[in-house]
Scaffold this motif. Sequence first.
Motif, PDB file in Angstrom:
ATOM      1  N   PHE A  58      53.911  49.761   8.124  1.00  0.00           N
ATOM      2  CA  PHE A  58      53.939  50.857   7.140  1.00  0.00           C
ATOM      3  C   PHE A  58      54.894  50.490   6.006  1.00  0.00           C
ATOM      4  N   GLU A  59      54.571  50.957   4.819  1.00  0.00           N
ATOM      5  CA  GLU A  59      55.466  50.703   3.674  1.00  0.00           C
ATOM      6  C   GLU A  59      55.591  51.950   2.812  1.00  0.00           C
ATOM      7  N   SER A  60      56.827  52.221   2.387  1.00  0.00           N
ATOM      8  CA  SER A  60      57.101  53.369   1.506  1.00  0.00           C
ATOM      9  C   SER A  60      56.961  52.967   0.046  1.00  0.00           C
ATOM     10  N   PHE A  61      56.789  53.945  -0.776  1.00  0.00           N
ATOM     11  CA  PHE A  61      56.814  53.751  -2.225  1.00  0.00           C
ATOM     12  C   PHE A  61      58.213  53.291  -2.641  1.00  0.00           C
ATOM     13  N   LEU A  97      54.661  57.364   2.106  1.00  0.00           N
ATOM     14  CA  LEU A  97      53.864  56.184   2.462  1.00  0.00           C
ATOM     15  C   LEU A  97      52.928  55.742   1.350  1.00  0.00           C
ATOM     16  N   VAL A  98      52.856  54.431   1.111  1.00  0.00           N
ATOM     17  CA  VAL A  98      51.850  53.912   0.183  1.00  0.00           C
ATOM     18  C   VAL A  98      50.966  52.828   0.793  1.00  0.00           C
ATOM     19  N   LYS A  99      51.421  52.234   1.899  1.00  0.00           N
ATOM     20  CA  LYS A  99      50.616  51.149   2.498  1.00  0.00           C
ATOM     21  C   LYS A  99      50.648  51.221   4.009  1.00  0.00           C
ATOM     22  N   ILE A 100      49.477  51.008   4.600  1.00  0.00           N
ATOM     23  CA  ILE A 100      49.378  50.885   6.058  1.00  0.00           C
ATOM     24  C   ILE A 100      48.526  49.636   6.299  1.00  0.00           C
ATOM     25  N   LYS A 101      49.084  48.698   7.069  1.00  0.00           N
ATOM     26  CA  LYS A 101      48.369  47.433   7.263  1.00  0.00           C
ATOM     27  C   LYS A 101      48.312  47.100   8.745  1.00  0.00           C
ATOM     28  N   LEU A 102      47.108  46.808   9.246  1.00  0.00           N
ATOM     29  CA  LEU A 102      46.985  46.416  10.646  1.00  0.00           C
ATOM     30  C   LEU A 102      47.164  44.909  10.736  1.00  0.00           C
ATOM     31  N   VAL A 103      48.009  44.487  11.653  1.00  0.00           N
ATOM     32  CA  VAL A 103      48.404  43.076  11.721  1.00  0.00           C
ATOM     33  C   VAL A 103      48.391  42.598  13.168  1.00  0.00           C
ATOM     34  N   ASP A 104      48.497  41.264  13.345  1.00  0.00           N
ATOM     35  CA  ASP A 104      48.459  40.747  14.722  1.00  0.00           C
ATOM     36  C   ASP A 104      49.847  40.478  15.298  1.00  0.00           C
ATOM     37  N   LYS A 105      50.873  40.481  14.442  1.00  0.00           N
ATOM     38  CA  LYS A 105      52.238  40.207  14.936  1.00  0.00           C
ATOM     39  C   LYS A 105      53.169  41.380  14.653  1.00  0.00           C
ATOM     40  N   GLN A 106      54.229  41.491  15.446  1.00  0.00           N
ATOM     41  CA  GLN A 106      55.195  42.581  15.248  1.00  0.00           C
ATOM     42  C   GLN A 106      55.769  42.522  13.829  1.00  0.00           C
ATOM     43  N   PRO A 107      55.587  43.579  13.056  1.00  0.00           N
ATOM     44  CA  PRO A 107      56.038  43.527  11.662  1.00  0.00           C
ATOM     45  C   PRO A 107      57.541  43.785  11.536  1.00  0.00           C
ATOM     46  N   PRO A 108      58.149  43.332  10.438  1.00  0.00           N
ATOM     47  CA  PRO A 108      59.572  43.606  10.221  1.00  0.00           C
ATOM     48  C   PRO A 108      59.802  45.095   9.975  1.00  0.00           C
ATOM     49  N   THR A 109      60.996  45.583  10.343  1.00  0.00           N
ATOM     50  CA  THR A 109      61.334  46.986  10.103  1.00  0.00           C
ATOM     51  C   THR A 109      62.694  47.038   9.396  1.00  0.00           C
ATOM     52  N   THR A 110      62.839  47.980   8.494  1.00  0.00           N
ATOM     53  CA  THR A 110      63.997  47.995   7.601  1.00  0.00           C
ATOM     54  C   THR A 110      65.332  47.968   8.330  1.00  0.00           C
ATOM     55  N   TRP A 111      65.536  48.895   9.267  1.00  0.00           N
ATOM     56  CA  TRP A 111      66.860  48.983   9.895  1.00  0.00           C
ATOM     57  C   TRP A 111      67.130  47.805  10.806  1.00  0.00           C
ATOM     58  N   ASN A 112      66.078  47.239  11.387  1.00  0.00           N
ATOM     59  CA  ASN A 112      66.256  46.042  12.186  1.00  0.00           C
ATOM     60  C   ASN A 112      66.628  44.861  11.291  1.00  0.00           C
ATOM     61  N   PHE A 121      64.621  47.250   0.231  1.00  0.00           N
ATOM     62  CA  PHE A 121      63.484  48.108  -0.161  1.00  0.00           C
ATOM     63  C   PHE A 121      62.330  47.233  -0.638  1.00  0.00           C
ATOM     64  N   PRO A 122      61.082  47.654  -0.538  1.00  0.00           N
ATOM     65  CA  PRO A 122      60.667  48.949  -0.020  1.00  0.00           C
ATOM     66  C   PRO A 122      60.958  49.109   1.473  1.00  0.00           C
ATOM     67  N   TYR A 123      61.170  50.347   1.857  1.00  0.00           N
ATOM     68  CA  TYR A 123      61.417  50.698   3.262  1.00  0.00           C
ATOM     69  C   TYR A 123      60.138  50.382   4.043  1.00  0.00           C
ATOM     70  N   VAL A 124      60.300  49.661   5.149  1.00  0.00           N
ATOM     71  CA  VAL A 124      59.121  49.326   5.964  1.00  0.00           C
ATOM     72  C   VAL A 124      59.374  49.706   7.419  1.00  0.00           C
ATOM     73  N   GLU A 125      58.321  49.996   8.124  1.00  0.00           N
ATOM     74  CA  GLU A 125      58.404  50.333   9.545  1.00  0.00           C
ATOM     75  C   GLU A 125      57.180  49.787  10.259  1.00  0.00           C
ATOM     76  N   GLY A 126      57.203  49.864  11.581  1.00  0.00           N
ATOM     77  CA  GLY A 126      56.066  49.343  12.335  1.00  0.00           C
ATOM     78  C   GLY A 126      55.951  49.981  13.700  1.00  0.00           C
ATOM     79  N   LEU A 127      54.737  49.938  14.221  1.00  0.00           N
ATOM     80  CA  LEU A 127      54.454  50.432  15.566  1.00  0.00           C
ATOM     81  C   LEU A 127      53.480  49.458  16.229  1.00  0.00           C
ATOM     82  N   ARG A 128      53.495  49.431  17.560  1.00  0.00           N
ATOM     83  CA  ARG A 128      52.411  48.748  18.255  1.00  0.00           C
ATOM     84  C   ARG A 128      51.169  49.603  18.065  1.00  0.00           C
ATOM     85  N   LEU A 129      49.977  48.970  18.074  1.00  0.00           N
ATOM     86  CA  LEU A 129      48.761  49.743  17.787  1.00  0.00           C
ATOM     87  C   LEU A 129      48.568  50.891  18.794  1.00  0.00           C
TER      88      LEU A 129
END
Length: 319
Positions: free
Chosen positions: A174-177, A244-259, A193-201
């Motif tokens: 996920f990506e914020s504006f 939110l401005v972007k949601i992208k499905l990916v095959d690897k664990q995405p980076p997250t802002t606070w991490n 920034f941009p602030y990014v987050e991620g989840l397992r599918l």
Amino acid sequence: MLIKKAAEIRGSEITPKWLYVNRRKFLAGALGVTAGALAGRTLKELAWPMQKVVAGSKLNVAQKSAFSTSEAVTPYDNVTHYNNFYEFGVGKEDPAEKAKNFRTSPWSVKVGGLVDKPRTFSVEDLMQLAPLEERIYRHRCVEAWSIVVPWVGFSLSVLLKEVAPQAKAKFVAFESFYDRGQMPEARYGGIPFPYVEGLRLDEAMHPLALLCFGMYGQTLPNQDGAPVRMVLPWKYGFKSIKSLVKIKLVDKQPPTTWNMANSSEFGFYSNVNPAVDHPRWSQAKERRLGEFSRRSTLMFNGYDQVASLYSGMDLRKNF
Ligand code: MTE
């Protein structure tokens, strides 16, 4: 800088899938019995009313979700004047002040990556995908304060199904504006920034994961993530990405802002867990905004229905 494009097709011209599926069922049942009652009404009139997303507008909420807690709702003023939204400053009262003129219309969300049907949705189109529900969720910040909010939205799974994830998709990014011009305070935020987050599918597909357009019956105030955000009630608040401005499905664990900002203090999973302290403070208790005494924090913030997502995982290691 991200460029927002106005949707080419107006949301009002599109019949949402949930509606025509339900409508077919409805029409099939109704034809023999109540055909007369439908006379003179166009299909469009039967459609869910199109909602223009402007700040402070009332939302048509179809139902209160069974996921709702019956705990007392936190006063609106607390929820809108004690925020984390680092793009608009690091002080808790900064976002209410500094996001006042944030432009949230027109707005679009690009959904793509490992999907068969990538698409850019206007926020109005997104809101047409399913009836809006009110979900009163507990929301617990990693800083040991919590709130209870009547959010408005529907499960993120509705949107993910719409774009048809491919078998290779394992995570959702996920990506914020972000716009330095509108967010000059961000330079003092101390996080990238941009602030990014991620989840397992499978986490993202869990029905509790809420794609959120509003709260307290209205569109989201800017400081709470207008016009569309995530709310993940079993995780620490920083997973609930705003604007939110972007949601992208990916095959690897995405980076997250606070991490990225501090990997020893903030993990990818960030499930609320009273048994795993933050390196600098205890997570055993929390203070509900508007209340004086502290209460015990619950595992998964009390949302035990997600426990099976983590069976077999060491939640001390995967914090
Ligand atoms: N989303 C963005 N884009 N920027 C942020 O700084 N802060 C997170 C999360 N989402 C944040 C964000 C944190 S740390 C928390 S606790 C919650 O938003 C706070 O949500 P609330 O202000 O609606 O309570």
